[in-house]
Scaffold this motif. Structure first.
Motif, PDB file in Angstrom:
ATOM      1  N   GLN A 102       0.824  -1.202   0.000  1.00  0.00           N
ATOM      2  CA  GLN A 102       0.000   0.000   0.000  1.00  0.00           C
ATOM      3  C   GLN A 102       0.860   1.255   0.000  1.00  0.00           C
ATOM      4  OE1 GLN A 102      -3.151  -0.532  -0.218  1.00  0.00           O
ATOM      5  NE2 GLN A 102      -3.889  -2.078   1.206  1.00  0.00           N
ATOM      6  N   GLU A 103       0.250   2.294  -0.490  1.00  0.00           N
ATOM      7  CA  GLU A 103       0.865   3.620  -0.476  1.00  0.00           C
ATOM      8  C   GLU A 103       1.038   4.081   0.968  1.00  0.00           C
ATOM      9  OE1 GLU A 103       1.869   7.394  -2.309  1.00  0.00           O
ATOM     10  OE2 GLU A 103       2.221   5.255  -2.479  1.00  0.00           O
ATOM     11  N   LEU A 149       0.580  14.146 -16.788  1.00  0.00           N
ATOM     12  CA  LEU A 149      -0.769  13.732 -16.391  1.00  0.00           C
ATOM     13  C   LEU A 149      -0.724  12.337 -15.778  1.00  0.00           C
ATOM     14  CD1 LEU A 149      -3.788  14.383 -16.413  1.00  0.00           C
ATOM     15  CD2 LEU A 149      -3.937  13.225 -18.607  1.00  0.00           C
ATOM     16  N   ALA A 150       0.031  11.446 -16.427  1.00  0.00           N
ATOM     17  CA  ALA A 150       0.133  10.087 -15.910  1.00  0.00           C
ATOM     18  C   ALA A 150       0.726  10.091 -14.510  1.00  0.00           C
ATOM     19  CB  ALA A 150       0.983   9.231 -16.842  1.00  0.00           C
ATOM     20  N   ILE A 151       1.762  10.901 -14.298  1.00  0.00           N
ATOM     21  CA  ILE A 151       2.391  10.975 -12.976  1.00  0.00           C
ATOM     22  C   ILE A 151       1.374  11.458 -11.949  1.00  0.00           C
ATOM     23  CG2 ILE A 151       4.082  12.255 -11.607  1.00  0.00           C
ATOM     24  CD1 ILE A 151       5.956  12.153 -13.992  1.00  0.00           C
ATOM     25  N   ALA A 152       0.595  12.481 -12.332  1.00  0.00           N
ATOM     26  CA  ALA A 152      -0.395  13.019 -11.397  1.00  0.00           C
ATOM     27  C   ALA A 152      -1.444  11.963 -11.061  1.00  0.00           C
ATOM     28  CB  ALA A 152      -1.051  14.254 -11.993  1.00  0.00           C
ATOM     29  N   LEU A 166      -3.742   7.442  -7.476  1.00  0.00           N
ATOM     30  CA  LEU A 166      -4.149   6.045  -7.365  1.00  0.00           C
ATOM     31  C   LEU A 166      -3.097   5.203  -6.683  1.00  0.00           C
ATOM     32  CD1 LEU A 166      -5.588   5.653 -10.957  1.00  0.00           C
ATOM     33  CD2 LEU A 166      -6.864   6.027  -8.864  1.00  0.00           C
ATOM     34  N   GLY A 167      -1.901   5.744  -6.576  1.00  0.00           N
ATOM     35  CA  GLY A 167      -0.820   4.966  -5.993  1.00  0.00           C
ATOM     36  C   GLY A 167      -0.105   4.218  -7.100  1.00  0.00           C
ATOM     37  N   PRO A 168       1.187   3.904  -6.900  1.00  0.00           N
ATOM     38  CA  PRO A 168       1.936   3.254  -7.954  1.00  0.00           C
ATOM     39  C   PRO A 168       1.411   1.845  -8.225  1.00  0.00           C
ATOM     40  CG  PRO A 168       3.313   3.657  -6.018  1.00  0.00           C
ATOM     41  CD  PRO A 168       1.955   4.136  -5.689  1.00  0.00           C
ATOM     42  N   GLY A 169       1.749   1.310  -9.357  1.00  0.00           N
ATOM     43  CA  GLY A 169       1.313  -0.031  -9.725  1.00  0.00           C
ATOM     44  C   GLY A 169       1.012  -0.060 -11.207  1.00  0.00           C
ATOM     45  N   ALA A 172      -0.983   2.655 -13.559  1.00  0.00           N
ATOM     46  CA  ALA A 172      -0.272   3.276 -14.667  1.00  0.00           C
ATOM     47  C   ALA A 172      -1.091   3.101 -15.943  1.00  0.00           C
ATOM     48  CB  ALA A 172       1.111   2.650 -14.822  1.00  0.00           C
ATOM     49  N   ALA A 173      -1.691   1.919 -16.094  1.00  0.00           N
ATOM     50  CA  ALA A 173      -2.499   1.651 -17.286  1.00  0.00           C
ATOM     51  C   ALA A 173      -3.707   2.590 -17.334  1.00  0.00           C
ATOM     52  CB  ALA A 173      -2.953   0.200 -17.280  1.00  0.00           C
ATOM     53  N   ILE A 174      -4.347   2.779 -16.194  1.00  0.00           N
ATOM     54  CA  ILE A 174      -5.498   3.689 -16.151  1.00  0.00           C
ATOM     55  C   ILE A 174      -5.064   5.091 -16.575  1.00  0.00           C
ATOM     56  CG2 ILE A 174      -7.161   4.815 -14.619  1.00  0.00           C
ATOM     57  CD1 ILE A 174      -7.196   2.226 -12.986  1.00  0.00           C
ATOM     58  N   ALA A 175      -3.920   5.509 -16.046  1.00  0.00           N
ATOM     59  CA  ALA A 175      -3.416   6.842 -16.390  1.00  0.00           C
ATOM     60  C   ALA A 175      -3.196   6.967 -17.890  1.00  0.00           C
ATOM     61  CB  ALA A 175      -2.112   7.095 -15.635  1.00  0.00           C
ATOM     62  N   ILE A 176      -2.648   5.915 -18.489  1.00  0.00           N
ATOM     63  CA  ILE A 176      -2.369   5.974 -19.921  1.00  0.00           C
ATOM     64  C   ILE A 176      -3.674   6.038 -20.709  1.00  0.00           C
ATOM     65  CG2 ILE A 176      -1.386   4.680 -21.856  1.00  0.00           C
ATOM     66  CD1 ILE A 176       0.711   3.668 -19.817  1.00  0.00           C
ATOM     67  N   VAL A 177      -4.655   5.256 -20.291  1.00  0.00           N
ATOM     68  CA  VAL A 177      -5.956   5.296 -20.969  1.00  0.00           C
ATOM     69  C   VAL A 177      -6.498   6.726 -20.942  1.00  0.00           C
ATOM     70  CG1 VAL A 177      -8.360   4.581 -20.833  1.00  0.00           C
ATOM     71  CG2 VAL A 177      -6.558   2.900 -20.523  1.00  0.00           C
TER      72      VAL A 177
END
Lengths: 534, 306, 297
Positions: free
Chosen positions: A403-404, C144-147, C152-155, C159-164
């Motif tokens: 978790q974060e 935007l992806a970083i934000a 959402l927290g890393p993972g 990351a995939a959601i951010a890219i979408v």
């Protein structure tokens, strides 16, 4: 009682000074002082966020504090007290009043004299919890501060706090100039004014902090120090530049290319490589340890056999080797070996067979599924995975959710629901005791310390244990405390509310120009006994 | 024309308003009680209360947004949660560095891209052309962080040509700027190559040649002159990509610009700085796009503004 | 290489079959793109069978052989835990390709639907949607992806959601502008007069016309998505250990950068090859669909 204590402390201090003086006869061998060429560059792994000692949050923030500032008392490398801005301290028998006798003839770098008023200004600020500084929570026990005379202050506590003197020896208790305190938060964060061995030359955010030697530092002056100076004149560096370099490989390369003299925070592979090519290396155990917390309020962990089975199923030595390159130390007690009152416990044998049997006896022969939380840092995840593999051997399926950090703070540290309803069954996390005191490290497993009030992430509740913790925390007699923590460690070890895994180590590598690098007991770089070698 | 400009500027204001709401919400959606995140695991309830009040975190989102926006419009971006210093000061320290890095990168990439593009365009089908194409295709496929790592490994560590960490000197800037500009260089090179090939087919080139002018002169006269505006458009369009790349490049080289500050502010949960950085970065993208569009409109008055 | 040929995209009564054969004929002329296509097919097979062909397990710790250079036993050398890098890079193919395709496919579908409807109906809905998409567009992709990952927290999944999210505006804009053009074509107007429903017109007549542009963009987006995933992982915001994601491998390699060159080189090459192939394929597709472009770009 209190006289005895101060005698003991002074003897310890003399030993310490003899040790750092590197020879007997203190002031007889006065040299010309630090050479003009003694300029060094230190590589830290992160940028410091502030120069305000009371607002420090990370290890990197700690690095320059004791160069710029002095505290009332310091902990030496072996946890002995080194009296700095105070000559000594008397404690009342009830342990509520501490009277500090201050050294005379010292002034801050802006010329403001060091006296009881200055000390009061600092202590008041530390005690006032409404300031919102990151590190001031440890001074919550201070009730009020009185000026007795020009060079005497009396601190009265709300309740007895055994580690109080230790809390005054850490970086956040560095004494600032009263004029700086008046100027407010921004000035404190950027323009340090202290009594320290160094003064700030320049800070370029993101690039470096450069400190210059204060050749008139009081610690070199035998008269102010009461006969023996804190340091001989040739100790220290003409200037120290601290550069944040987040990439470890870059730190190594800079050290190798001679652009830097000292680098901290190195992984075993790089440390070994540097050591083999002739660099000096220091590794020291700190006051942090990782634990595998088991929520004792959950039905499954109410059975001690399950807890014992888990503690037997984890091969901690293998964990140390695989994830940490044998750089850490296997826990021998819930306290780290560097802590006072540490007592080595009977090592828990790694025995998956026996663990399996215990689980069967407890009625979990067909397997068991547990939910485990941890922080989502790379090595933390590797650690979790390793434990997962180990527990699989005895039929426990560990479902790990990395978790974060913020999520964990909210849902573990600040958890306010019923202890048995936590979403996690187990929790893996490290804990560092800033005060290096047993009370902080093991005292948090007391019933009164359930989150959100404290760090009892195991929700462990044991009357006998609570009793000893209470005795230990409320006493200032070392013998009493020794007994109390000895008992508490034993109970903890047998009861396994949390499996103590590994205690962390701090590493530094340095070139031939520096001698005497060490780490303080809490892990910060400790350069007091260091000097330049041409 | 004036109407067009007004319309575009109005559109920008609406966009920036939406952006500011996005940014604001992004920060509020980050899990965790902000005050506790700032103060760490060991914070006492009293300290949390102080910080909550100090940063106005107990107010409604709407109120918080209004206070924040009011501050931003007055040039007060709040204080960094990590250092306690004004965000303006923190960003100001690093902003110039990133601008410098980006300017170096744009400069070299446009010059190199133009040269490579013309070189391969005028020699279409020959080995020079294939070299040029390969360079420009690779430039778009190599991740900039990897390119940076390789550059450090070979040029700094093995050959000792450059300092490992950018030290503020020009020599120190060479590698970060090279890495950051590689992608844009490819884009410019590909564009220039196709412009040259097209120009060589045009009637005026044949006429010019017939008149006895050298091919080189023709190219310089026509192709370069006509390429100024499209190249500026490319720069404008690629600026966003470049700002993203700056985060990676600054991280690889340990160059303390706003990219590194962005990463640090996430790492240390410094949300005031984070939201301001994102706002500033998107403002740059929007503003530069507007500038490019306006420039276009000025140069080509015949396009329809609808 | 200059074809005086009608643009096959223009939707007149253009037979699907001839369009397809035109396309194939044109595509075959793009030799580099054909090569790229076959390399990608190979990569697909690797992605499918990676766990079968990998000589070692991806998490096979072997502490005695840590950080070794390339050898016959370990083609790409080993990492800090003595795991075989060749196996890890190989298995990373599956992660990168699946993330690339999944994210872009989802973004394409959502973006196209938005673009079709806003472009076709126009009006207030169109205005609002486009403003919002403009605002999303104002964030540089990676930032935007970083934000988003910060929320959402890393993972990998996040990351995939951010890219979408940051791919959607590209498609929405592309499809919208195509729809605007096609909406007024004779063909669509004719269909309207014949009483075809809006939905029928949208999906039967307009969508096929939009398709070629989407395909070209798709190929380019996949490479962008793979690159962004790797970048996020490199920054510690994407894949988490011990996932053998290429960007994460590169990130881990940084610690041993000066002593072990092989650790940083091979995962990077894997990214370059994959991204390169998608880019070349995208270029080839674009030229095959619009031969006029042949000598541009």
């Amino acid at each position: 009682m209190k006289k005895l204590l101060s005698v003991v402390l002074s003897i310890v201090m003399i030993f310490a000074l003899a040790a750092c003086g590197g020879g007997e006869g203190g002031n007889a061998s006065v040299t010309d002082g630090v050479s003009e060429n003694a300029n060094i560059t230190i590589l830290d792994y992160a940028e410091m966020s502030t120069l305000n000692p009371i607002d420090i949050g990370t290890e990197s923030d700690q690095v320059p504090v004791f160069m710029l500032y002095d505290p009332l008392v310091k902990l030496g490398a072996d946890q002995e007290y080194i009296w700095m801005l105070a000559k000594d301290c008397d404690m009342s028998d009830d342990g509520l009043e501490y009277t500090f006798h201050l050294r005379e003839g010292i002034s801050f770098s802006d010329g403001t004299p060091w006296n009881a008023d200055a000390a009061k200004a600092n202590l008041d600020m530390m005690a006032d919890q409404s300031n919102g500084f990151k590190s001031q929570f440890v001074y919550e026990c201070i009730d009020h501060v009185d000026v007795v005379d020009d060079y005497t202050v009396k601190v009265t506590l709300k309740y007895v706090s055994a580690p109080f003197l230790n809390t005054l020896a850490i970086q956040s208790a560095a004494m600032m100039s009263p004029t700086l305190i008046e100027q407010g938060k921004q000035a404190m964060a950027t323009t340090p004014i202290g009594t320290g061995q160094y003064v700030l030359n320049e800070r370029r955010v993101g690039e470096y902090v450069k400190l210059d030697l204060n050749r008139d530092w009081w610690g070199y002056d035998a008269d102010i120090c009461g006969g023996t100076p804190i340091l001989e004149k040739d100790y220290g560096f003409n200037s120290i530049t601290i550069r944040p370099v987040s990439e470890e490989s870059t730190r190594v390369a800079l050290l190798q290319s001679g652009e830097a003299d000292l680098a901290i925070s190195l992984t075993p592979n790089n440390k070994k490589m540097l050591e083999e090519s002739g660099y000096g290396v220091v590794t020291k155990q700190g006051a942090s340890m990782s634990y595998f917390y088991l929520n004792c309020q959950k039905d499954v962990f109410k059975d001690i056999r399950v807890r014992q089975a888990i503690s037997m199923a984890i091969d901690i030595d293998a964990l140390n080797e695989v994830v940490y390159g044998n750089e850490y130390t296997r826990a021998e007690s819930p306290l780290t070996s560097s802590m006072k009152f540490f007592e080595k416990q009977e090592p828990i044998e790694y025995n998956p067979e026996k663990a399996k049997k215990l689980l069967e006896e407890a009625g979990y022969g067909d397997g068991l599924t547990l939910v485990c939380w941890e922080e989502n840092d790379t090595t933390d995840i590797q650690r979790g995975e390793f434990i997962q593999q180990q527990l699989e051997q005895i039929g426990i399926t560990l479902k790990i959710y990395p978790q974060e950090g913020g999520f964990l703070t909210d849902n573990v540290n600040a958890y306010s629901g019923a202890p048995k309803d936590t979403e996690f069954d187990c929790y893996i996390r490290g804990y560092g005791a800033d005060t290096i005191d047993a009370d902080e490290m093991i005292g948090r497993f007391a019933t009164a310390q359930f989150p959100p009030l404290g760090g009892n992430y195991s929700f462990y509740s044991n009357e006998e244990f609570d009793k000893w913790i209470d005795i230990g925390g409320k006493s200032i007699d070392d013998e009493v405390r020794q007994e109390a923590y000895s008992k508490a460690q034993k109970i903890f070890w047998d009861d396994v509310p949390a499996v103590s895994l590994l205690s962390y180590a701090y590493t530094a590598a340095f070139n031939e120009h520096i001698d005497g690098v060490d780490f303080g007991c809490a892990g910060g770089l400790y350069l007091m006994n260091a000097k330049y070698v041409e | 024309m004036t109407k067009y400009i007004l319309k575009r500027v109005g559109g920008i204001i609406v966009t920036m308003f939406l952006v500011s709401i996005f940014v604001f919400m992004i920060i509020r959606l980050i899990p965790g009680e902000p005050a506790r995140l700032m103060l760490g695991d060991k914070a006492t309830p009293e300290m949390i209360e102080t910080i909550t009040k100090q940063y106005g975190l107990d107010k409604s989102y709407f109120e918080q947004y209004m206070i924040w926006m009011k501050g931003v419009l007055h040039g007060d971006f709040g204080n960094s949660q990590r250092t306690g210093m004004p965000v303006m000061y923190e960003i100001g320290l690093r902003y110039g560095k990133t601008v410098r890095l980006a300017l170096y990168a744009i400069t070299w990439s446009v010059i190199a891209g133009t040269i490579i593009g013309i070189w391969s365009g005028t020699r279409a089908g020959k080995w020079q052309d294939y070299t040029g194409i390969t360079v420009s295709v690779l430039g778009q496929a190599v991740p900039d962080f990897w390119l940076g790592m390789m550059a450090i490994m070979i040029l700094c560590v093995k050959l000792h040509l450059f300092p490992i960490i950018p030290d503020g000197t020009f020599r120190g800037m060479v590698l970060p700027a090279f890495t950051l500009g590689a992608y844009m260089m490819s884009t410019v090179a590909r564009f220039m190559r196709s412009s040259v090939i097209e120009a060589l087919k045009e009637d005026y080139t044949r006429t010019a040649r017939a008149k006895g002018l050298k091919e080189r002169t023709v190219i310089y006269k026509h192709v370069l002159r006509n390429s100024v505006i499209p190249v500026i458009t490319i720069i404008g369009m690629q600026l966003g990509v470049m700002l993203g790349g700056a985060v990676l490049v600054e991280s690889v080289f340990g160059y303390s610009g706003i990219g590194l500050l962005l990463l640090d502010s996430i790492k240390y949960r410094d949300y005031t700085t984070l939201q301001m950085l994102i706002l500033i970065i998107s403002f740059h993208v929007v503003a530069i796009n507007l500038l490019v569009d306006l420039l276009y409109a000025v140069v080509n008055p015949e396009i329809r503004y609808d | 290489m200059f074809f005086k040929k009608k643009n096959p995209m223009v939707t007149e009564e253009n037979d699907m079959d001839t369009r397809w054969s035109d396309f194939l004929r044109n595509f075959k002329k793009q030799k580099t793109a054909v090569v790229a296509f076959f390399v990608l097919v190979l990569l697909f097979f690797i992605a499918i069978f990676c766990y079968k062909i990998a000589p070692y397990g991806i998490n096979e710790y072997n502490y005695a052989e840590k950080l070794q250079g390339p050898s016959m036993a370990h083609l790409f050398g080993t990492d800090e835990f003595g795991r075989d890098l060749f196996s890890r890079v190989l298995c990373g193919t599956r992660i990168s390709l699946s993330i690339g395709f999944i994210t872009v496919t989802i973004a394409t579908v959502i973006g196209s639907v938005i673009g079709l409807f806003t472009g076709y109906y126009g009006g207030i809905l169109d205005g609002i949607t486009m403003r919002i998409l403009d605002a999303v567009y104002a964030f540089p992709g990676l930032i935007l992806a970083i934000a988003i990952v910060a929320i959402l927290g890393p993972g990998l999944a996040n990351a995939a959601i951010a890219i979408v999210i940051f791919c959607i505006p590209t498609y929405a804009r592309l499809v919208r502008s195509c729809t605007l053009q096609l909406k007024n074509s004779v063909y669509v107007r004719a269909a309207k007069c014949l009483g075809a429903s809006d939905l029928r017109i949208l999906f039967k007549h307009i969508l096929p016309g939009v398709f070629p542009d989407v395909i070209v963009q798709y190929s380019l987006s996949v490479s962008g998505s793979i690159m962004t995933t790797a970048s996020l992982s490199f920054l510690g915001m994407g894949a988490m250990s011990p996932t053998p994601e290429w960007g994460l491998l590169l990130s881990n390699s940084r610690t041993y950068f000066y002593s072990c060159w092989h650790y940083a080189v091979f995962p990077g090459l894997a990214i370059v090859i994959t991204v390169l192939c998608f880019n070349l394929l995208g270029d080839g597709l674009r030229m095959a669909l619009d031969p006029k472009l042949n000598d541009r770009a």
